[in-house]
Design an enzyme around this catalytic site. Structure first.
Site, PDB file in Angstrom:
ATOM      1  N   HIS A 121       0.837  -1.209   0.000  1.00 24.24           N
ATOM      2  CA  HIS A 121       0.000   0.000   0.000  1.00 24.24           C
ATOM      3  C   HIS A 121       0.869   1.254   0.000  1.00 24.24           C
ATOM      4  CE1 HIS A 121      -3.343   2.690   1.134  1.00 24.24           C
ATOM      5  NE2 HIS A 121      -2.443   3.265   1.909  1.00 24.24           N
ATOM      6  N   GLU A 122       1.883   1.282   0.844  1.00 20.58           N
ATOM      7  CA  GLU A 122       2.765   2.451   0.891  1.00 20.58           C
ATOM      8  C   GLU A 122       3.540   2.602  -0.416  1.00 20.58           C
ATOM      9  OE1 GLU A 122       2.279   4.557   3.091  1.00 20.58           O
ATOM     10  OE2 GLU A 122       1.043   3.272   4.354  1.00 20.58           O
ATOM     11  N   HIS A 167       1.642   4.599  -2.861  1.00 18.45           N
ATOM     12  CA  HIS A 167       1.800   6.057  -2.765  1.00 18.45           C
ATOM     13  C   HIS A 167       3.056   6.523  -3.498  1.00 18.45           C
ATOM     14  CE1 HIS A 167      -1.589   6.706  -0.214  1.00 18.45           C
ATOM     15  NE2 HIS A 167      -1.113   6.005   0.795  1.00 18.45           N
TER      16      HIS A 167
END
Length: 241
Positions: free
Chosen positions: A108-109, A112
């Site tokens: 998920h990170e 980004h």
């Protein structure tokens, strides 16, 4: 009834507190949900035995990103991507962990970081709102309270409400940023084979639970803004008449 509050012998009752209660309950439920879901899949080791840090580096390199470092940060679920420093920080429960939950959060990170690389518009908008959001979250309530103490000074009260609206706007813009990062993460995990079979479903549940915290936070802020408008909006119009 006084400024949205009802008076009964011996005490005042503010019915708008119901909005605060609803927001608090939503936030508590979302927080409990993400903690329990993470804890469940934190006990499931991924088949390949890779750590969150290894998964993050693999995803970044496959995306052609070599200028982002992966670092450890203390705490639990304190993971985040810093676009200014080009650093992906993973918490103690993710960095060296081999759980399905850890891989999902790391991916998920990375989502980004990929958004940053591709100049994803909502991410840029959110970044531009950070200064005013930080200022608004600090000064909005003091302005409103000072305005009330100064005899319902409408300039200060309205300025406080506008600044609080900036906080709400930031949280609303955050939603597509977080949803998109999770969507990217799940596609990457599936296509690269970092997770296999039911492990992908476990990661999806972890990220879906995490997304609820952002939804609940935005909902709580909207309810708080509605309360401010109920308490002070009508009073302002009466004073203007």
């Amino acid at each position: 009834m006084y400024g949205g509050m009802y008076y009964y012998p011996g005490f005042y009752f503010d019915p708008t507190y119901i909005l605060i209660l609803i927001g608090a309950l939503l936030s508590m439920w979302a927080s409990a949900r993400v903690k329990s879901t993470f804890a469940r899949y934190d006990r499931v080791r991924n088949f390949r035995g890779i750590t969150g840090a290894q998964a993050a580096e693999t995803i970044l390199h496959q995306a052609g990103i070599y200028n982002v470092s992966v670092q450890r940060i203390s705490g639990s679920l304190t993971d985040h991507y810093d676009p200014a420093a080009k650093v992906l920080r993973l918490s103690d429960s993710v960095f060296g962990a081999t759980s399905v939950a850890a891989i999902g959060v790391a991916a998920h990170e990375c989502g980004h970081a990929i958004q940053d690389q591709q100049d994803y518009a909502p991410l840029r908008i959110r970044a531009s709102l950070v200064p005013i959001c930080n200022f608004g979250s600090t000064i909005s309530w003091p302005l409103i309270l000072i305005g009330v103490l100064m005899g319902w000074n409408q300039f200060l009260i309205r300025a406080g409400i506008i600044l609080f609206f900036a906080v709400v706007l930031f949280q609303l813009v955050t939603l597509p940023v977080e949803f998109n990062a999770s969507s990217r993460a799940l596609k990457i995990l599936s296509s690269t084979g970092l997770l296999q079979g039911d492990e992908n479903e476990g990661a999806r549940k972890v990220l879906s639970a995490a997304a609820l915290t952002y939804v609940a936070g935005a909902a709580a802020s909207i309810l708080q803004l509605l309360r401010l408008l109920i308490l002070f909006g009508g009073r302002g119009r009466r004073d203007d008449d």
